[in-house]
Design an enzyme around this catalytic site. Structure first.
Site: not given
Ligand code: ISL
Ligand code: CA
Length: 562
Positions: A332-333
């Site tokens: 998610h980063d």
């Protein structure tokens, strides 16, 4: 050759970012109800473990990585009762659940911080990191990961508190024994509830040098990214060993722990993951996802494929004798794997997504699949800066404007690296909101969902999904994926990516053409008779007969001998 002495060496982990996975109640934000509706998708894919990004009560300044209560579920995502149902539902299907443990910092709205900031004499004051001003300004030159200083002045008590991330994420003081005990008690509470382990957020930042010295200055920068000097601080190994003792010791279940560790070196990673030291089972390192970064992540350089390959190979070799790797392309980063490391032109998209999966899952370590990666989801075509929602991107754009930087260039870099690329809704089908929600999604659905979605792939021969499913099955069926020794081949070729894995009785070849130009590769006669375990392209012969292999664009294969 190491024996397979732990179940997670043959396991594959799937990461769910709940806000973007599936929305059951129509408010446009993914939730536990949505996850419960899609457990079959995970079971069909065949993953063993689910890592759930934070669902705890939170003001959502950093999408839940700012926690105001560690022992409950945010109403945005559902209820504790639903979380219990998720645990049971996964267990019934033979899967386990990892919770996200975010204990470098809390939210500034956590009752601990509310108490700490109420007065200098409060018993919880020392649970956070307070320092006096230096020459009327911040205590040191550290920059926050999310722009600006890492220190915030608390006007009422006249001191600064440290926040390596957003000002709404004050850092806990791990020197304080009560803090550590409170965290361990919270972890035991989750284990008692039935969870099966933790993914530990920026865990190698917990121990800080207590002098809070300046980071080496960078010309033209008022605040400096200090993570290299913060990572792997003096008491890190002690804290993790203490955590193992206090939380996991004496329990029967085989828990899994993975430490997220920006800036960790191979030498430190060996120590963190050496089973004899009882710290964590595996770590997320950041070297291969930093190769396309310049002075900072917003300075996007483009990909150096040789450097990428050599970096991953170096980690394979460094942790061969002791320790264990986590294997990941995205989360998610990070931007979407196929857009960053593959070729997301529709003509090459599917093959390159499958080729990347083949390379990663062919390595030694535990592979992680980030939601949508199994479909080959691509970066979002961001057209203007106001489309970004992530605090990191929003703050960065403010800096671009304040510093009068080139806006066109800045937007181009943001499109390539922004975390929001990974956070657009999972594409379940071709309908207007991709089957993610009946309402308005919090972040727009990628327009490519009309042709790139789960409904078009699950059960379809040759799809990215079916390829990932096959990769996961191979890891379960063949021990060589877990225990075979690794050796790189052709390490300086920018397109061909090849390596071997070997045990006393078998040899495996993983080979990929990471480019659009067809290539030939000389194997010698050592591979005659090897059988094809999996290939990205239809019509690949079942057996290797000649010492010469022709590979089409983004053609990847796994051969097994013996
Ligand atoms: O995303 C990054 C750079 O763009 C990383 O520096 C990231 O901040 C780092 O990997 C730490 O990540 C974790 O902690 C952060 C949170 O924002 C991330 O989502 C989380 O994965 C603070 O809790
Ligand atoms: Ca919802």
């Amino acid at each position: 050759m190491n024996a397979i002495d732990a179940w997670w060496k043959q396991a594959v982990v799937y990461q769910i970012y709940p806000r973007s996975f599936a929305d059951a109640n129509g408010d446009g934000i993914g939730d536990l109800g949505g996850i419960l509706e899609h457990l079959d998708h995970l079971q069909t894919l065949g993953v063993d473990v689910v890592w759930l990004s934070p669902i705890y009560p939170s003001p959502q300044a950093d999408n839940g990585y700012d926690i105001s209560d560690y022992q409950d579920v945010d109403p945005l995502f559902g209820t504790l009762e639903q979380l219990d149902r998720l645990i049971t539902g996964l267990h019934e299907r033979g899967m386990t659940l990892l919770m996200d443990l975010v204990v470098n910092h809390t939210s500034d709205e956590h009752p601990w911080f509310a108490a700490a900031r109420s007065s200098r004499d409060d018993p919880k004051r020392d649970w956070y990191l307070w320092r006096d001003a230096r020459d009327g300004a911040e205590p040191n030159n550290w920059g926050s990961f999310f722009s600006g200083s890492a220190w915030e002045l608390d006007a009422r008590t006249g001191q600064y508190y440290l926040h390596l991330f957003d000002r709404k994420q004050p850092d806990l003081n791990w020197e304080n024994r009560q803090v550590r005990e409170a965290v361990y008690a919270m972890m035991r509470w989750w284990l008692d509830r039935g969870v099966d382990g933790f993914r530990m957020d920026v865990i190698n930042f917990l121990s800080k040098e207590q002098d809070f010295a300046d980071a080496p200055p960078v010309a033209g920068e008022r605040y400096v990214n200090a993570f290299a000097m913060i990572a792997d601080g003096p008491r890190m190994h002690e804290f993790l060993q203490e955590m193992t003792r206090e939380v996991f010791q004496g329990r029967d279940e085989q828990y899994l722990t993975v430490g997220e560790m920006p800036g960790v070196t191979t030498q430190e990673a060996v120590l963190y993951t050496d089973p004899a030291r009882h710290e964590v089972d595996m770590v997320f390192q950041f070297e291969h996802v930093s190769i396309d970064h310049g002075a900072n992540k917003w300075d996007y350089l483009g990909l150096d494929r040789v450097a990428l390959k050599q970096s991953l190979h170096r980690w394979q070799v460094a942790l061969a004798e002791r320790g264990w790797n986590s294997l990941y392309w995205d989360n998610h980063d990070q931007p979407r794997a196929v857009s960053r490391f593959g070729d997301d032109d529709p003509a090459y998209w599917a093959a390159s997504a499958k080729a990347l999966g083949t390379i990663l899952h062919g390595m030694r370590g535990t592979p992680y699949v980030y939601q949508g990666e199994e479909l080959g989801m691509r970066n979002f075509p961001f057209a203007s800066p106001d489309q970004f929602r992530d605090v990191e991107a929003v703050n960065h754009w403010k800096d671009v404007l304040a510093q009068g930087r080139d806006q066109g260039a800045a937007l181009r870099d943001m499109r390539a690296v922004a975390r929001d690329n990974a956070r657009t809704p999972v594409q379940w089908d071709a309908t207007a909101t991709a089957g993610f929600t009946t309402g308005t999604p919090w972040l727009p659905v990628n327009p490519d969902h009309t042709w790139l979605n789960a409904a078009a792939q699950v059960g379809q021969d040759g799809s990215v999904f079916e390829h990932y499913r096959a990769l996961i099955r191979l890891r379960h069926e063949h021990a060589i994926f877990a225990d075979g020794d690794f050796a790189g081949v052709l390490e300086n070729d920018p397109e061909l990516w090849a390596f071997t894995r070997s045990t006393d009785t078998q040899r495996m070849l993983v080979v990929a053409n990471c480019g659009r130009t067809p290539r030939e590769i000389e194997l010698g006669d050592g591979w005659t008779g090897a059988r094809l375990l999996l290939g990205t392209h239809e019509g690949t012969a079942d057996e290797l007969r000649e010492g010469r292999l022709g590979l089409a664009a983004w053609d990847a294969r796994i051969y097994l001998l013996g």
